[in-house]
Design a protein around this motif. Structure first.
Motif, PDB file in Angstrom:
ATOM      1  N   UNK A  73     -16.038  10.096   6.040  1.00 48.80           N
ATOM      2  CA  UNK A  73     -16.806   9.618   4.894  1.00 48.80           C
ATOM      3  C   UNK A  73     -15.944   8.689   4.043  1.00 48.80           C
ATOM      4  N   UNK A  74     -14.702   9.079   3.817  1.00 51.06           N
ATOM      5  CA  UNK A  74     -13.801   8.248   3.027  1.00 51.06           C
ATOM      6  C   UNK A  74     -13.606   6.881   3.673  1.00 51.06           C
ATOM      7  N   UNK A  75     -13.403   6.862   4.981  1.00 50.69           N
ATOM      8  CA  UNK A  75     -13.209   5.593   5.681  1.00 50.69           C
ATOM      9  C   UNK A  75     -14.420   4.684   5.514  1.00 50.69           C
ATOM     10  N   UNK A  76     -15.593   5.274   5.527  1.00 54.27           N
ATOM     11  CA  UNK A  76     -16.815   4.469   5.380  1.00 54.27           C
ATOM     12  C   UNK A  76     -17.013   3.984   3.958  1.00 54.27           C
ATOM     13  N   UNK A  77     -16.586   4.773   2.978  1.00 54.23           N
ATOM     14  CA  UNK A  77     -17.043   4.556   1.609  1.00 54.23           C
ATOM     15  C   UNK A  77     -15.978   4.127   0.610  1.00 54.23           C
ATOM     16  N   UNK A  78     -14.691   4.218   0.956  1.00 55.50           N
ATOM     17  CA  UNK A  78     -13.668   3.955  -0.054  1.00 55.50           C
ATOM     18  C   UNK A  78     -13.837   2.560  -0.657  1.00 55.50           C
ATOM     19  N   UNK A  79     -13.517   2.455  -1.946  1.00 56.46           N
ATOM     20  CA  UNK A  79     -13.577   1.152  -2.602  1.00 56.46           C
ATOM     21  C   UNK A  79     -12.187   0.624  -2.907  1.00 56.46           C
ATOM     22  N   UNK A  80     -11.236   1.528  -3.194  1.00 55.58           N
ATOM     23  CA  UNK A  80      -9.885   1.053  -3.503  1.00 55.58           C
ATOM     24  C   UNK A  80      -8.904   2.210  -3.458  1.00 55.58           C
ATOM     25  N   UNK A  81      -7.655   1.867  -3.682  1.00 52.43           N
ATOM     26  CA  UNK A  81      -6.580   2.844  -3.663  1.00 52.43           C
ATOM     27  C   UNK A  81      -5.259   2.121  -3.852  1.00 52.43           C
ATOM     28  N   UNK A  82      -4.178   2.751  -3.459  1.00 46.92           N
ATOM     29  CA  UNK A  82      -2.842   2.183  -3.649  1.00 46.92           C
ATOM     30  C   UNK A  82      -2.264   1.719  -2.323  1.00 46.92           C
ATOM     31  N   UNK A  83      -1.738   0.500  -2.344  1.00 44.22           N
ATOM     32  CA  UNK A  83      -0.998  -0.025  -1.187  1.00 44.22           C
ATOM     33  C   UNK A  83       0.465  -0.150  -1.577  1.00 44.22           C
ATOM     34  N   UNK A  84       1.324   0.485  -0.789  1.00 40.00           N
ATOM     35  CA  UNK A  84       2.765   0.434  -1.034  1.00 40.00           C
ATOM     36  C   UNK A  84       3.463   0.146   0.284  1.00 40.00           C
ATOM     37  N   UNK A  85       4.271  -0.910   0.306  1.00 39.86           N
ATOM     38  CA  UNK A  85       5.031  -1.237   1.512  1.00 39.86           C
ATOM     39  C   UNK A  85       6.463  -1.594   1.137  1.00 39.86           C
ATOM     40  N   UNK A  86       7.397  -0.992   1.857  1.00 39.67           N
ATOM     41  CA  UNK A  86       8.809  -1.300   1.690  1.00 39.67           C
ATOM     42  C   UNK A  86       9.295  -2.022   2.935  1.00 39.67           C
ATOM     43  N   UNK A  87       9.890  -3.184   2.729  1.00 41.53           N
ATOM     44  CA  UNK A  87      10.444  -3.938   3.840  1.00 41.53           C
ATOM     45  C   UNK A  87      11.644  -3.190   4.426  1.00 41.53           C
ATOM     46  N   UNK A  88      12.080  -3.615   5.589  1.00 40.74           N
ATOM     47  CA  UNK A  88      13.228  -2.984   6.231  1.00 40.74           C
ATOM     48  C   UNK A  88      14.434  -2.979   5.296  1.00 40.74           C
ATOM     49  N   UNK A  89      15.149  -1.864   5.286  1.00 39.50           N
ATOM     50  CA  UNK A  89      16.390  -1.694   4.514  1.00 39.50           C
ATOM     51  C   UNK A  89      16.175  -1.647   3.002  1.00 39.50           C
ATOM     52  N   UNK A  90      14.942  -1.443   2.555  1.00 43.43           N
ATOM     53  CA  UNK A  90      14.640  -1.394   1.124  1.00 43.43           C
ATOM     54  C   UNK A  90      14.634   0.051   0.628  1.00 43.43           C
TER      55      UNK A  90
END
Length: 437
Positions: free
Chosen positions: A147-164
């Motif tokens: 249900x979440x996959x179908x309906x989500x509107x937003x959330x948090x995206x966090x990405x750390x590059x290599x060695x960060x």
């Protein structure tokens, strides 16, 4: 369909997915993911008490509280509300999400070379998103995650590059609020690339609006080769909040993942699903959980350690303190594939039943297809030792203080592993306060 309320909920979801798709431009892949999830839900339906993984948790009892028409869950909150979640003496970055939507003006975001953080909706073309979003196959088997996959509107995206490496903890504050009953669908994705490291704390607050909020949240996290993540989730709420939370983690070779889940009194219904896929060799995984429940609170923890590759180590310890007429559920599954030789996996669930009507249903499970492994699991349930209570009382310690001391001692195996002194002290104080009420 598996239940009476599945069909109207499916129809409401269909309308909402259509609305989300109409608003999305240039996101054909994401629209396809939504519609595929919707089709999968139409076959699965909502779980019932006849569904094995849900036979001790009646999710439909709580979903019936909500209108089938989905409502807008965007909202704003004050700094005073966010301040309620502050952990004394904690030096950290702060990220505030209201019903899954990032509030930049209330946040202090980590910044620097190699750190990408922001709204998930703004990063659907980011390499981490296109590579890893919705790639954890465990999610496909869970109706609420679908249900979440179908309906989500937003959330948090966090990405750390290599060695960060982020230089101090990140405290993510989830605020759930609405003026009418709301079925809220936050979706988050964290990606730690090779040799990256972070410490993340999650906590939640539900401002008293007298409107029931149900958060059905999903977090996908990727810990790449030789990366390390310390993840603390502190769950506190009130009588108007319900939560189903799914954390799906993937580990690559030589990575380390330390997950702590603390569920404290307040929320009538909490269901935590945690799955970890060990996709590389020589990984280390530590899962720690402490749940303290009172009144008629229901806390359900489901964990799944998926040992896919050889030479991996997992250690899992969950402890529960059940007061009054509260009840707990623990289901811990360890699956060791045939290729996962030299696996070392430990799992233990211990419980204190301190209420006259408190109960626990525990199901530790081992499924092993490899022949060169060291695996064990166990379960205990009991009450205070009469000898220990007598010893403390005979030294002039009151009954409530003696119980608080013993509960702190019981939970010490979990809280002592918390590597942030301010958070460790905060949790210990919360336990004492609960026992002294």
């Amino acid at each position: 369909m598996t239940s009476d309320i599945t069909l109207p909920l499916y129809q409401a979801l269909t309308e909402d997915v259509n609305a989300l798709s109409a608003l999305a431009t240039g996101q054909d892949d994401l629209q396809g993911i939504r519609r595929e999830a919707l089709e999968r839900f139409s076959v699965m339906g909502l779980p019932t008490l006849k569904t094995e993984a849900w036979r001790y948790s009646n999710i439909q009892r709580y979903l019936k509280e909500f209108p089938y028409e989905m409502v807008s869950t965007t909202a704003t909150v004050s700094a005073a509300v966010v301040a309620q979640t502050a952990i004394p003496e904690l030096d950290c970055y702060r990220i505030v999400l209201v019903n899954g939507h990032l509030q930049a003006e209330l946040s202090e975001l980590p910044a620097g070379k190699g750190i990408t953080v922001g709204a998930l909706s703004a990063h659907t073309q980011a390499p981490g998103f296109t590579t890893w979003f919705n790639q954890q196959h465990h999610l496909e088997k869970e109706a609420l995650a679908t249900i979440n996959t179908a309906l989500f509107s937003d959330g948090l995206y966090l990405e750390l590059a290599a060695n960060t490496v982020i230089d101090k903890p990140v405290h993510i504050v989830h605020v759930y609020t609405s003026t009418q009953p709301a079925f809220i669908q936050p979706r988050h994705l964290w990606v730690l690339n090779k040799n990256a490291a972070a410490t993340i704390i999650e906590s939640a607050v539900h401002p008293d609006t007298n409107a029931v909020a149900f958060a059905n949240s999903v977090l996908e996290t990727v810990i790449d080769e030789n990366a390390e993540l310390w993840h603390y989730n502190v769950q506190q709420g009130d009588e108007h909040f319900r939560e189903v939370h799914y954390t799906a983690a993937q580990q690559q070779a030589n990575s380390r993942y330390h997950h702590f889940n603390f569920t404290l009194p307040g929320t009538p219904f909490t269901r935590n699903n945690l799955s970890v896929a060990l996709n590389g060799s020589n990984t280390e995984t530590n899962l720690n959980g402490l749940y303290v429940a009172n009144n008629s609170q229901h806390v359900d923890n489901h964990t799944f350690m998926d040992h896919i590759m050889p030479n991996c180590h997992s250690n899992e310890l969950y402890k529960g303190v059940l007061l009054d007429s509260s009840n707990g559920v623990f289901t811990g599954r360890i699956l060791v594939h045939q290729e996962a030789q030299k696996t070392n996996a430990f799992q233990q669930n211990n419980n204190l039943l301190l209420g006259t009507k408190a109960d626990i249903n525990s199901q530790p499970q081992l499924e092993i297809y490899a022949d060169d492994v060291k695996c064990s699991h166990g379960f205990t349930a009991g009450q205070f030792s009469e000898e220990s209570m007598f010893y403390l009382r005979s030294r002039g310690i009151g009954e409530d203080a003696a119980k608080a001391l013993m509960v702190n001692a019981f939970s010490h195996d979990i809280t002592d592993e918390v590597k942030i002194p301010a958070l460790q002290h905060y949790l210990q104080e919360q336990i004492v306060a609960i026992m002294n009420k």
